[in-house]
Design a protein around this motif. Structure first.
Motif, PDB file in Angstrom:
ATOM      1  N   ASP A   1       0.959  -1.200   0.101  1.00 35.22           N
ATOM      2  CA  ASP A   1      -0.089   0.003   0.022  1.00 35.22           C
ATOM      3  C   ASP A   1       1.020   1.032   0.034  1.00 35.22           C
ATOM      4  O   ASP A   1       0.635   2.352  -0.734  1.00 35.22           O
ATOM      5  CB  ASP A   1      -0.872  -0.005   1.309  1.00 35.22           C
ATOM      6  CG  ASP A   1      -2.020  -1.061   1.298  1.00 35.22           C
ATOM      7  OD1 ASP A   1      -2.400  -1.582  -0.024  1.00 35.22           O
ATOM      8  OD2 ASP A   1      -2.567  -1.418   2.058  1.00 35.22           O
ATOM      9  N   ASN A   2       1.907   1.096   0.915  1.00 33.07           N
ATOM     10  CA  ASN A   2       3.088   2.360   0.773  1.00 33.07           C
ATOM     11  C   ASN A   2       3.420   2.620  -0.733  1.00 33.07           C
ATOM     12  O   ASN A   2       3.640   3.919  -0.991  1.00 33.07           O
ATOM     13  CB  ASN A   2       3.870   2.071   1.772  1.00 33.07           C
ATOM     14  CG  ASN A   2       3.599   2.465   3.399  1.00 33.07           C
ATOM     15  OD1 ASN A   2       2.551   2.773   3.324  1.00 33.07           O
ATOM     16  ND2 ASN A   2       4.550   2.175   4.289  1.00 33.07           N
ATOM     17  N   ASP A   3       4.096   1.491  -1.148  1.00 29.47           N
ATOM     18  CA  ASP A   3       4.445   1.540  -2.539  1.00 29.47           C
ATOM     19  C   ASP A   3       3.551   2.257  -3.334  1.00 29.47           C
ATOM     20  O   ASP A   3       3.784   3.006  -4.373  1.00 29.47           O
ATOM     21  CB  ASP A   3       5.086   0.073  -3.033  1.00 29.47           C
ATOM     22  CG  ASP A   3       6.109  -0.451  -2.370  1.00 29.47           C
ATOM     23  OD1 ASP A   3       6.821   0.619  -1.765  1.00 29.47           O
ATOM     24  OD2 ASP A   3       6.490  -1.500  -2.302  1.00 29.47           O
TER      25      ASP A   3
ATOM     26  N   ASP B   1       8.483   5.099   6.831  1.00 26.60           N
ATOM     27  CA  ASP B   1       7.574   4.093   7.115  1.00 26.60           C
ATOM     28  C   ASP B   1       7.771   2.785   6.819  1.00 26.60           C
ATOM     29  O   ASP B   1       8.003   1.724   7.484  1.00 26.60           O
ATOM     30  CB  ASP B   1       6.313   4.510   6.890  1.00 26.60           C
ATOM     31  CG  ASP B   1       5.664   5.630   7.553  1.00 26.60           C
ATOM     32  OD1 ASP B   1       6.081   5.982   8.661  1.00 26.60           O
ATOM     33  OD2 ASP B   1       4.595   6.241   6.897  1.00 26.60           O
ATOM     34  N   ASP B   2       8.444   2.907   5.393  1.00 28.53           N
ATOM     35  CA  ASP B   2       8.926   1.534   4.772  1.00 28.53           C
ATOM     36  C   ASP B   2       9.892   0.814   5.764  1.00 28.53           C
ATOM     37  O   ASP B   2       9.817  -0.262   5.805  1.00 28.53           O
ATOM     38  CB  ASP B   2       9.337   1.869   3.264  1.00 28.53           C
ATOM     39  CG  ASP B   2       8.141   1.922   2.510  1.00 28.53           C
ATOM     40  OD1 ASP B   2       6.976   1.939   2.958  1.00 28.53           O
ATOM     41  OD2 ASP B   2       8.294   2.202   1.112  1.00 28.53           O
ATOM     42  N   GLY B   3      10.785   1.380   5.989  1.00 29.94           N
ATOM     43  CA  GLY B   3      12.072   1.106   6.792  1.00 29.94           C
ATOM     44  C   GLY B   3      11.531   0.580   8.078  1.00 29.94           C
ATOM     45  O   GLY B   3      11.945  -0.503   8.498  1.00 29.94           O
ATOM     46  N   ASP B   4      10.527   1.328   8.700  1.00 32.89           N
ATOM     47  CA  ASP B   4      10.235   0.911   9.957  1.00 32.89           C
ATOM     48  C   ASP B   4       9.311  -0.611   9.812  1.00 32.89           C
ATOM     49  O   ASP B   4       9.319  -1.321  10.677  1.00 32.89           O
ATOM     50  CB  ASP B   4       9.086   1.897  10.663  1.00 32.89           C
ATOM     51  CG  ASP B   4       8.624   1.656  12.082  1.00 32.89           C
ATOM     52  OD1 ASP B   4       9.575   1.237  12.679  1.00 32.89           O
ATOM     53  OD2 ASP B   4       7.492   1.882  12.152  1.00 32.89           O
ATOM     54  N   ILE B   5       8.358  -0.622   8.896  1.00 32.36           N
ATOM     55  CA  ILE B   5       7.540  -1.849   8.655  1.00 32.36           C
ATOM     56  C   ILE B   5       8.611  -2.966   8.330  1.00 32.36           C
ATOM     57  O   ILE B   5       8.350  -4.221   8.741  1.00 32.36           O
ATOM     58  CB  ILE B   5       6.486  -1.619   7.526  1.00 32.36           C
ATOM     59  CG1 ILE B   5       5.585  -0.587   7.877  1.00 32.36           C
ATOM     60  CG2 ILE B   5       5.925  -2.872   7.198  1.00 32.36           C
ATOM     61  CD1 ILE B   5       4.619   0.093   6.793  1.00 32.36           C
TER      62      ILE B   5
END
Length: 250
Positions: free
Chosen positions: A109-111, A129-133
Motif C-alpha cells: 500500500d505504501n509503494d 515508514d517503509d523502513g520501520d515496517i
C-alpha cells in the motif's frame, strides 16, 4: 520445607535466613555451586535417603508392611508461559504468518501511495515508514523461524512439550489444577506416616507409576512382601499384574 527450591533463591536465603545460616555454618554458596552440587552428587543424595530409611527401620519408626502411594504437583523453575506445546507453537506460527502478511500488505500500500506522488521519492521524501515496517517484518520472520525450529525439535524427539527455562518441567493438569513443574511420587509407611521412597516424573497422570513406586518402597524397606494402597488414578491392569508378580498386594 519452606518451598524454596531454585538455586538463585537458595543463594539469597543463605545470606539472610538465620535458620539456613546456622544450618550451613555460615557457608554462602553461589547459585551455580548449588545447582552443580545437585547434578554431580545425585547418586550420593539418593544413597543418603536410602541410609535414612534404613536408620528409621533400626529405630522402629517404620512398620514395613503397608505403604500408601500418591502424587503431588510441585512447581518447577518455570512459568506456564515458558512451556510450549505443539499446538501452541503451531498457533503461534499461524498468528505470525497473519501479522507478516498484514505488514506485507502495508508495504504494498505504501509503494502504491508513493507511486501516486511523483517527486516525493527523493532523498527528503517518504521511505521512513517503509523502513520501520521492514524492520518489524524482519523481527517477525526471525520469531517465526525460532518457533518453527522449536516445533521441528519437538516432532523430531517425539515430545509434546518444550520448556525454555527448566528443560525437564512440563505443563501438568489434574482435576482442574495446573502447574509448570513436576509430579512428585511418594510412598509413605503407615506406622508414623514417614516417606520411604520418592520419585520425580513429568507426566500429569499417575497411571503407570504404581509398580515402580511400590517396588522402590519394597527395596528401601528390604522386605519380601508389601501391601500398597493407592487411589483410582493409579488403576491399570498391567500395573496390578506387575505388582502381584513381585510380591506386592495393591
Amino acid at each position: 520445607m519452606n518451598q524454596i527450591r531454585s538455586s538463585r533463591r537458595l543463594e539469597r536465603e543463605a545470606c539472610r535466613n538465620l535458620e539456613l545460616i546456622w544450618l550451613l555454618r555460615n557457608l554462602k554458596p553461589g547459585y551455580r555451586t548449588i545447582g552443580n552440587f545437585r547434578k554431580e552428587n545425585w547418586a550420593a543424595l539418593k544413597a543418603a535417603n536410602r541410609s535414612f530409611v534404613l536408620l528409621m527401620r533400626e529405630l522402629g519408626l517404620v512398620g514395613g508392611s503397608v505403604v500408601a502411594i500418591d502424587g503431588s504437583f510441585f512447581h518447577g523453575d518455570a512459568s506456564k508461559a515458558s512451556i510450549f506445546t505443539r499446538k501452541r507453537l503451531a498457533d503461534q506460527i499461524a498468528k505470525l504468518d497473519q501479522e507478516i502478511e498484514a505488514y506485507g500488505k502495508s508495504l504494498e500500500d505504501n509503494d502504491a501511495a508513493e507511486a501516486r506522488k511523483p517527486g516525493k521519492d527523493g532523498p527528503d521524501g517518504g521511505g521512513g515508514d517503509d523502513g520501520d515496517i521492514g524492520a518489524k517484518v524482519a523481527a517477525l520472520m526471525a520469531k517465526r523461524a525460532g518457533a518453527q525450529t522449536d516445533l521441528a525439535r519437538l516432532e523430531e524427539n517425539g515430545q509434546t512439550q518444550l520448556s525454555l527455562t527448566d528443560p525437564d518441567a512440563r505443563l501438568l493438569v489434574k482435576s482442574g489444577q495446573g502447574v509448570a513443574g513436576y509430579n512428585v511420587q511418594t510412598a509413605v509407611d503407615d506406622k508414623h506416616k514417614l516417606i520411604v521412597a520418592s520419585e520425580v516424573v513429568n507426566a500429569s497422570s499417575d497411571v503407570g507409576q504404581l509398580h515402580a513406586m511400590a517396588m522402590a518402597a519394597k527395596e528401601a524397606l528390604e522386605v519380601k512382601t508389601l501391601q500398597a494402597l493407592a487411589d483410582e488414578g493409579y488403576y491399570s491392569s498391567r500395573e496390578l499384574k506387575a505388582c502381584e508378580d513381585d510380591g506386592i498386594t495393591a
